[in-house]
Write a protein that holds these residues in place. Structure first.
Motif, PDB file in Angstrom:
ATOM      1  N   GLU A  82       0.825  -1.214   0.000  1.00 60.16           N
ATOM      2  CA  GLU A  82       0.000   0.000   0.000  1.00 60.16           C
ATOM      3  C   GLU A  82       0.859   1.264   0.000  1.00 60.16           C
ATOM      4  OE1 GLU A  82      -4.244  -0.882   1.894  1.00 60.16           O
ATOM      5  OE2 GLU A  82      -2.582  -1.353   3.271  1.00 60.16           O
ATOM      6  N   ALA A  83       1.922   1.245   0.796  1.00 60.82           N
ATOM      7  CA  ALA A  83       2.829   2.397   0.802  1.00 60.82           C
ATOM      8  C   ALA A  83       3.495   2.546  -0.574  1.00 60.82           C
ATOM      9  CB  ALA A  83       3.883   2.228   1.890  1.00 60.82           C
ATOM     10  N   ALA A 117       4.095   5.414  -5.665  1.00 61.67           N
ATOM     11  CA  ALA A 117       4.132   5.332  -7.129  1.00 61.67           C
ATOM     12  C   ALA A 117       3.219   6.376  -7.755  1.00 61.67           C
ATOM     13  CB  ALA A 117       3.726   3.929  -7.584  1.00 61.67           C
ATOM     14  N   LYS A 118       2.115   6.661  -7.048  1.00 59.11           N
ATOM     15  CA  LYS A 118       1.153   7.651  -7.555  1.00 59.11           C
ATOM     16  C   LYS A 118       1.572   9.078  -7.228  1.00 59.11           C
ATOM     17  CE  LYS A 118      -3.154   5.001  -7.302  1.00 59.11           C
ATOM     18  NZ  LYS A 118      -4.252   4.712  -6.399  1.00 59.11           N
ATOM     19  N   GLY A 119       2.342   9.220  -6.141  1.00 60.79           N
ATOM     20  CA  GLY A 119       2.509  10.518  -5.474  1.00 60.79           C
ATOM     21  C   GLY A 119       3.218  11.550  -6.331  1.00 60.79           C
TER      22      GLY A 119
END
Lengths: 69, 69, 69, 69, 69, 69
Positions: free
Chosen positions: E61-62, E67-69
């Motif tokens: 999840e992290a 990856a999106k951030g």
């Protein structure tokens, strides 16, 4: 990011092309059924010596002889 | 009494000293994080032939060529 | 692109933070010893019920009682 | 239809007959304890190089030397 | 008589029908590529809690947030 | 110092006593056949949900219905 482990007996000369097909097929399966990105699907193939594989209480070769017998 | 399995590709000549480092490092990690006694931590390293390891739907070597390409 | 599997007994309330430490520690170990990129190192932790783990011919809890006894 | 995986160190020349005994013994065990049909019990034996097996934070051979030392 | 182990994260509600598709797909793959009889191909699916799966040195999840951030 | 992993379907209420029998039986088997000390034989039992186990291209329950049908 699935992990797939395929164990097969080492026999009959599995070629690199066949292994590539197994790798692609397993990745595609996870993509099709669960929408998993192939990019992070890992596939590991283990080839196991015939004498190290048992079924029916017998090593594979003895098992096959009996099945045919 | 943890059990740790480390699978890596067989390439580049991993030395016995490096394997000993992996074994010590994994045991230390379990001791540090979870207070597990190294005495009963088992570590097994599997070296997997390159053609038996896949990622991204491709055998590792094809994957690397593509990643560079 | 190593794959690391860590099996531990399910007991004592292993926290998500401790699991994150195991994941980071295992990735760092492979990076340090074998120069493997953490980006593709996969870590899977299995928590095994105490009654499903045996050592010395006994389930873990019986083994511990005996070791102390 | 149980699946049994037996990992041992590769040493001392385990014979095909001994492997057949392990396969039969594991199948019989599942039949006796859980009434599982041997017909569908699969047993896979992995022989692991000594330098790839660790215990007590050491490769097996170093561990044995220390235990004796 | 291959053995296939598929490890996926436990999330998103994988249905019994999807699992049946994975089982059929893996058996078909081995039959197509290596002519293995589906009758004796065993498939085991493991669903792994998100906090027990790591990639890139982080729990899944992290990793995804980053990856999106 | 063998490692034995026994995977069975989760059904029919396998008791702690039966698991203890499996652990003892597996340790004894390695001691008898290969003279391995039970002190360092590790046994891990995995109970797998029925819908996660496949044989003959089908989940176990569908396979059994067909076998009887």
């Amino acid at each position: 990011m699935p992990y797939v482990n395929i164990k097969i007996t080492r026999e009959g000369g599995v070629t690199p092309a066949q292994k590539a097909e197994l790798i692609k097929g397993a990745s595609d399966l996870l993509a099709k059924v669960l929408n998993k990105s192939p990019a992070t699907t890992v596939v590991v193939i283990d080839e196991v010596e015939l004498e190290n594989w048992g079924i029916g209480g017998l090593p594979v070769e003895a098992y096959r002889r009996q099945a045919k017998g």
